[in-house]
Design an enzyme around this catalytic site. Structure first.
Site, PDB file in Angstrom:
ATOM      1  N   ALA A 181       0.818  -1.217   0.000  1.00 58.98           N
ATOM      2  CA  ALA A 181       0.000   0.000   0.000  1.00 58.98           C
ATOM      3  C   ALA A 181       0.849   1.263   0.000  1.00 58.98           C
ATOM      4  O   ALA A 181       0.534   2.239  -0.682  1.00 58.98           O
ATOM      5  CB  ALA A 181      -0.937  -0.006   1.206  1.00 58.98           C
ATOM      6  N   GLU A 182       1.950   1.274   0.789  1.00 61.99           N
ATOM      7  CA  GLU A 182       2.796   2.464   0.877  1.00 61.99           C
ATOM      8  C   GLU A 182       4.267   2.069   0.987  1.00 61.99           C
ATOM      9  O   GLU A 182       4.607   1.092   1.673  1.00 61.99           O
ATOM     10  CB  GLU A 182       2.455   3.307   2.117  1.00 61.99           C
ATOM     11  CG  GLU A 182       0.999   3.698   2.246  1.00 61.99           C
ATOM     12  CD  GLU A 182       0.667   5.002   1.560  1.00 61.99           C
ATOM     13  OE1 GLU A 182       1.593   5.673   1.064  1.00 61.99           O
ATOM     14  OE2 GLU A 182      -0.530   5.345   1.544  1.00 61.99           O
ATOM     15  N   THR A 183       5.109   2.834   0.328  1.00 60.94           N
ATOM     16  CA  THR A 183       6.554   2.765   0.548  1.00 60.94           C
ATOM     17  C   THR A 183       6.998   4.108   1.113  1.00 60.94           C
ATOM     18  O   THR A 183       6.661   5.160   0.570  1.00 60.94           O
ATOM     19  CB  THR A 183       7.310   2.472  -0.757  1.00 60.94           C
ATOM     20  OG1 THR A 183       6.948   1.171  -1.239  1.00 60.94           O
ATOM     21  CG2 THR A 183       8.822   2.504  -0.533  1.00 60.94           C
TER      22      THR A 183
END
Length: 262
Positions: free
Chosen positions: A45-47
């Site tokens: 979902a997020e880096t």
């Protein structure tokens, strides 16, 4: 060039729970195009990417599609990475971000994030979103994200989304929160993002910037225990501080690796 990559499960005390985020330390910033490609390759979902500037750490968050203005679980994951892997000795870390300076205090294995409060206000729902929901909410509010209030936890767990209809709406950079009073906690939620590679985000820290002030006022409580009842489940310990919210949780490191960019 070789870079380190850490994958960390946030808002959980066990592997395979919470929300996975990738954390990438940098000596200097790469181009936005490369950062976005890395986030897409990571397929979570997020880096989070960060550059340590000494007193503060410059932190940015990317989904596989866009740069975000605020992300809770990837902030928690970055603090966990710094504290448990990169030997940061501070018990308080200050991140410089698009949402201003964010402070994370580390206490007994918990990461207490000081985030902005975003009280939602009454709004109307775009018809495409309403049609995409199998159960209609009893209240509709909005800040960055839509906040849809339901009767009980069972309804939250039973919600299904028609992705074809849902994806007709662009809420960049927001999403849709569904929430209700919890059976074994103060409140529960789930979070959905249209036009995203991952329809449902397992645990969404930034959504609680709106959920905490809403439920604090509704329940007349300053300290709240919340669960995001996705398949992976997330646990969040929350506090309403008027113009700020405290969002706390734990994290577990899943993997440590390397990647190379020519």
């Amino acid at each position: 060039m070789e870079y380190k990559l850490y994958q960390i499960d946030a808002f959980t005390d066990s592997i395979f729970g919470g929300n996975p985020a990738c954390v990438v330390p940098l000596d200097q910033w790469l181009s936005d195009e490369i950062l976005l490609k890395i986030a897409k390759e990571n397929a979570v979902a997020e880096t989070a990417f960060f550059v340590d500037k000494g007193e503060k750490i410059h932190l940015r968050w990317f989904t596989p599609e866009i740069e975000m203005d605020l992300c809770g679980h990837a902030t928690l994951a970055t603090a966990h990475c710094l504290a448990t892997i990169l030997n940061c000795k501070k018990n308080q870390i200050v991140f410089e971000t698009l949402s201003g300076d964010l402070t994370v205090k580390i206490e007994n294995g918990y990461y207490k994030m000081d985030f902005p409060s975003r009280m939602p206000i009454i709004d109307t729902l775009p018809p495409q979103i309403a049609k995409a929901l199998n159960i209609q909410p009893k209240e509709i509010l909005k800040s960055r994200d839509y906040v849809l209030v339901y009767e009980n936890e069972t309804e939250i767990r039973d919600i299904k989304i028609d992705k074809q209809l849902f994806d007709q709406v662009n809420l960049d950079p927001g999403g849709v929160i569904v929430t209700a009073i919890g059976d074994n906690c103060d409140f529960v939620s789930r979070f959905f993002t249209p036009q995203a590679s991952l329809l449902e985000d397992p645990v969404t820290g930034s959504a609680h910037c709106s959920l905490i002030p809403f439920w604090s006022k509704r329940l007349n409580k300053k300290a709240l225990y919340a669960k995001q009842v996705s398949e992976r489940l997330g646990k969040l310990y929350c506090e309403d501080k008027e113009d700020r919210v405290i969002i706390s949780g734990q994290a577990k490191t899943y993997s440590i690796g390397n990647f190379w960019i020519e």
